[in-house]
Structures are given as C-alpha cells and as structure tokens.
Design a protein around this motif. Sequence first.
Motif, short mmCIF file in Angstrom:
data_model
loop_
_atom_site.label_atom_id
_atom_site.label_comp_id
_atom_site.label_asym_id
_atom_site.label_seq_id
_atom_site.Cartn_x
_atom_site.Cartn_y
_atom_site.Cartn_z
N GLU A 169 0.73 -1.23 0.19
CA GLU A 169 -0.03 0.05 -0.15
C GLU A 169 0.84 1.26 -0.10
N PHE A 170 0.87 1.91 -1.09
CA PHE A 170 1.54 3.33 -1.14
C PHE A 170 0.81 4.31 -1.09
N ALA A 171 1.48 5.24 -0.32
CA ALA A 171 0.68 6.57 -0.04
C ALA A 171 0.30 7.37 -1.09
N ALA A 172 1.53 7.40 -2.11
CA ALA A 172 1.20 8.19 -3.06
C ALA A 172 1.72 7.47 -4.38
N ARG A 173 1.04 7.75 -5.53
CA ARG A 173 1.65 7.22 -6.79
C ARG A 173 1.98 8.21 -7.98
N PHE A 174 2.92 8.49 -8.46
CA PHE A 174 3.43 9.42 -9.31
C PHE A 174 3.67 8.85 -10.64
N LYS A 175 3.30 9.50 -11.75
CA LYS A 175 3.76 9.13 -13.14
C LYS A 175 4.76 10.23 -13.74
N LEU A 176 5.74 9.51 -14.25
CA LEU A 176 6.95 10.25 -15.19
C LEU A 176 6.56 10.15 -16.49
N THR A 177 5.95 10.94 -17.14
CA THR A 177 5.60 10.70 -18.40
C THR A 177 6.47 11.27 -19.72
#
Length: 576
Positions: A399-407
Amino acid sequence: MARMLPDVDPSQLQHASEEPVYVALRDQLGDDYIVLHSYPWLRPWRSKALAEGEADFVVLHPSRGLLILEVKGGDTIRYDGYRWFRDTKTGPDEFQDPFRQAQRNMHALLEIVRERSGERIRKQDLVHGYAVVFPHLDYEGLPPPHADKAIVISRRNLPFMAQAIETAFAAWTDEPRLLPRDRYTMLVNDCLMPKFRVFRPVGPDIELVANQLLELTETQAQVFTGLYVQDRVLVEGVAGSGKTFLAIHRALAFAREGMKTLFVCFNKELAAWIRRQVQEDPSTADFRDLLTVKHFHGLAAELATEAGLDFRPAAGGARTEAFWNDEVPDLMEQAIVDLAMEGREIHFDAIVVDEAQDFSLGWWYTLTQSLLSEADGPLYAFIDPNQSLRGEVQWPDVEFAARFKLTINCRNTRRIALASASVLNLECHIFPRAPQGSALRVLRANSSRQQKGLVIQELRSLLQREDVAPRQIAVIGPAAKENGSLSDLTDIDGVPLVMSAEEWRDGGGILVTTARSFKGLEAEVVVLYDLDGFGRLFRREDLYVACTRAKVLLIAVVHGEQCREVITAAQSVSEA
C-alpha cells in the motif's frame, strides 16, 4: 554590430556561459570589430611536442589590436591564493587558472601569427592582451596579484561590454598601434582564419546535448521533491524519464537524514555503477556508510553466505527462475533470522527499489517484512511496465501513500525518444527544450556476415571521423558478445572491445553488451547489431530498452526482416 566568426545562434553554443558574452560582443561592439569564438590552436609549446589550447573569444580591431577573452561560468567560483575552484553537485572542482589560461592562449596566438605571416606581423606590431569574463557572477575583494580590475569583466559589466573591452585594451598599452590594412587582412584571413574545409563530427556536439539533457533531468527531479513528504511512493515512468536518477537521489536523501538505507535493483551492472558513483562523490562522504547498494540476486546470495546457508535449489540443479522466485525469498528470510540470533541483525530504516517491474511478489514480501526495521517503514519503488523482463509485471502487493507518473522523456534527444517510443507504439512526451539531435542511422544488411562488416565500419567512423571516445560508445545486441557475430573480434584498430561496463567507464574500450545487461544504464552513442527477429530472449521490449539507452546518437544495423520493419518505421517517425 561586430562581425562574429562563426556567426551562430547563441542559444546553440556548446557552453551556456558563453551565450551572454557572445550576444554582448555581437550587439555592442562596432562593425570595425571582428570576434572569433571558441578559437582552437595547436602548436609546439616550450618543448618540441605539440600542445593544444582554445581561446573562448578573440577580439580583433585594426587599431586597438588583439584581446583574448576567457569565459568562466558557474554558480560559485573562488580563488584560495593559488588554486581556483568551481562548486558542482559532486563538490568542489578545481580548474585551471583562467588568467594563466588566457595568457597562454594569447602567447600561442601571437606565435601562430608570427609564424604564419613569415614574421611580417610580430607581437610588438600590435596591441595585445587578455581579460577574463564571469558572465553570471559578481566579485568582491581584490583580484589576484597576476590580474587587474581592468581585465576582469563581471556580470555587471555585460550591459557595458563595449566600454569594458576598450578599458581592457587600454590597460595593455600606452598608445594604439595601427596595423596597415594589408597586414590586418593578413592577420585575419591568412593567420587566424585560413580557408580550410572540414566536416562537423558528432563528438563535439555530445557534451552540449548531454548537458542539455542533464538540465532536463534535474528539472524533473525538482518537481519530484514535493513527494518527499510521503514515506511510501510508487513512481511509474517511461524509459528516459529519469527514474534511476530520482531513485539515487531519494536513497541519498534518506541516508543524509541519518537513516540506514538500502538501494536495490535488478541489474548487476546498474548496481555497480551506482555504488561507484556514490563512493566517488565527495559530497556523500559524511553519510555514504548508511547507504547499501545491491542488485537483488547479489543481496540474496550475500545474506545466505553470511548466514552459512546452502544457496542452491533444494532439489539440486541450476538456479532457475523458479528458484529465484519461490525459494530465494524463504532463504533470505531464514538468513535474516539466523543472523539476528547470532546478534547480527540485518535491517534497514528505508528501502528504495529501482527496476521494480522485474521484482517478483515474493521478493517484495522479504524486503518489506524482513529487511525493513518497521514493516510500514519508508519504501520508494520506481517502475516501468514496458521494460519488464518477465513480460507481465508483478505489481508490488504494497500500500503506497502516493503514486506518481513520469511521462516526459528527459534522457534522449527528440529523435531518439520518438524512435524508441515507436518500437512499442507508445505515446511520446518530450520536454519542449529537448535537443533535436541527429537522425536515427539505419544500415540494412543482406546477411549476418555483411552486418558485421557494417558494424566495424560504423565503429571506425565514430572513433576516427566523428571524434567519439570509446567510453561514449555501447554496442548492444540480443546475445552476449561471445554468442554473437562479434565473437572473434577483439578490437577496432587497436581500441579494445570490452564486456565489463566498469572497464568501459574507465576508458578501457568500446562496450559490447546486451539490452538486458545494459538496462538502467546509458551511453552517448549506441550501435545496435545482430538485429534479426524477435523471440523469447529478445522481444520488442528488449529492442525498446536498447534504443532508449542512447542519449545523443542511435545507429541500428539490421539484417532480419522482422527487426528491419520495426526499425524502419521508427526511423520514419523520428524524421516526421
């Protein structure tokens, strides 16, 4: 407006520090001035051996004479009485005394003029001197004893460049000495700017493009720092988006905070590169002992060895994928327990995982439940589903507190980024300021034998004609060198072909490797070879990975129809 040689777009200059100087000289000096930019020279120096140098700017005027400008950029420059330092991200970087450098350039050019004019123009015939320009900096204190305020041009002087140049010229003479018109023409056209036709190689552009791409990566990192408030973050990014760069920085940040940190990845060569980078960075000296960098296989084997466990399949035989996925996590947990019972606890306060797409579910459990000092401790994972060696990604059951995408791609030139994305039909996002770069070179061979000859031909051209260093070239194929078409080739005209990335980085030769071994790493120039068809050991995803390793120039030698179709399509996309 001064006559600039060469007359170029200042934004395209190799060194960004020279751009404002170029503009100020061009726009503020009168049309009776000629300014030579980035003027190189080669001549015997003191001894009979040839020595080389380069003047950033040479300012010429028919009555004022010749003035050398040495440009030094950077955020902070200091002089401690006998040495000069520039602050960099890796710590203080000592560089050559700019006043001595300018003086050396001046004397070299005066000798060149004397020799090429047949002594019809000697140094006593014209005013000559030098100055140092700090386009981004002001200064305080007195200049060094071998300098003078009249020959120091700072940021504050740039709006008054014409006056600054006149002041510098005046400091070197009591009165102007006018060269006759024919001698001045000889000085410019015959001595300093003789007609000599040359081609533009790839090598000199590499540093410029690489610096521009590094700037984009650092911009990406600045955006990412906002996530540091979270203890658990999953970062999903495309190839070239700076995931490894960000992962290293996050691991260093944990260690800098006094946390015992594990950086773990899949690729052995990547782990070795990062480990060395951390060890050689003087800025990490105070906390580097808190950071452990390992590839997962090496970490597992090391733990088992320390605990005295037999690190092999229970049923015997080779260490298969099933062994690594199913048995190794249990062996690691047992090793950690055994070591703890001996009073040697193996725990980390934070873990950073790179190449997370290649980790199995069992590995995640061991990392989070056995190696973290607290089961819910800080955990950062960096993942690219399109680079998975498993085909299907086993997403971490965490369980991650945040998910971030590098596009956004910030490692490759625009053309390489577009070509690479095309291999997997991915949408490509590129920084607007990303350099265009050279076109993708595709060489088509009719057979594997012919393609070997084309590879040799390209490598010779890169080394000799394009002025590219061996440590800037990686040759990537589907199989290891001993199993490919270059198996019997040991060198290219005396330059060794090496298979160790560490030896390659040390300047030992040209690297010959595979897409999977080089995953996570990068090279200025990549030559793809033995491109036949796709299969279990070389999929389209592997070709995608191989293409994205090239920062500045990508060359593909293809002989198989399947790969040829994909590469040709990629070439068309990159040139559209």
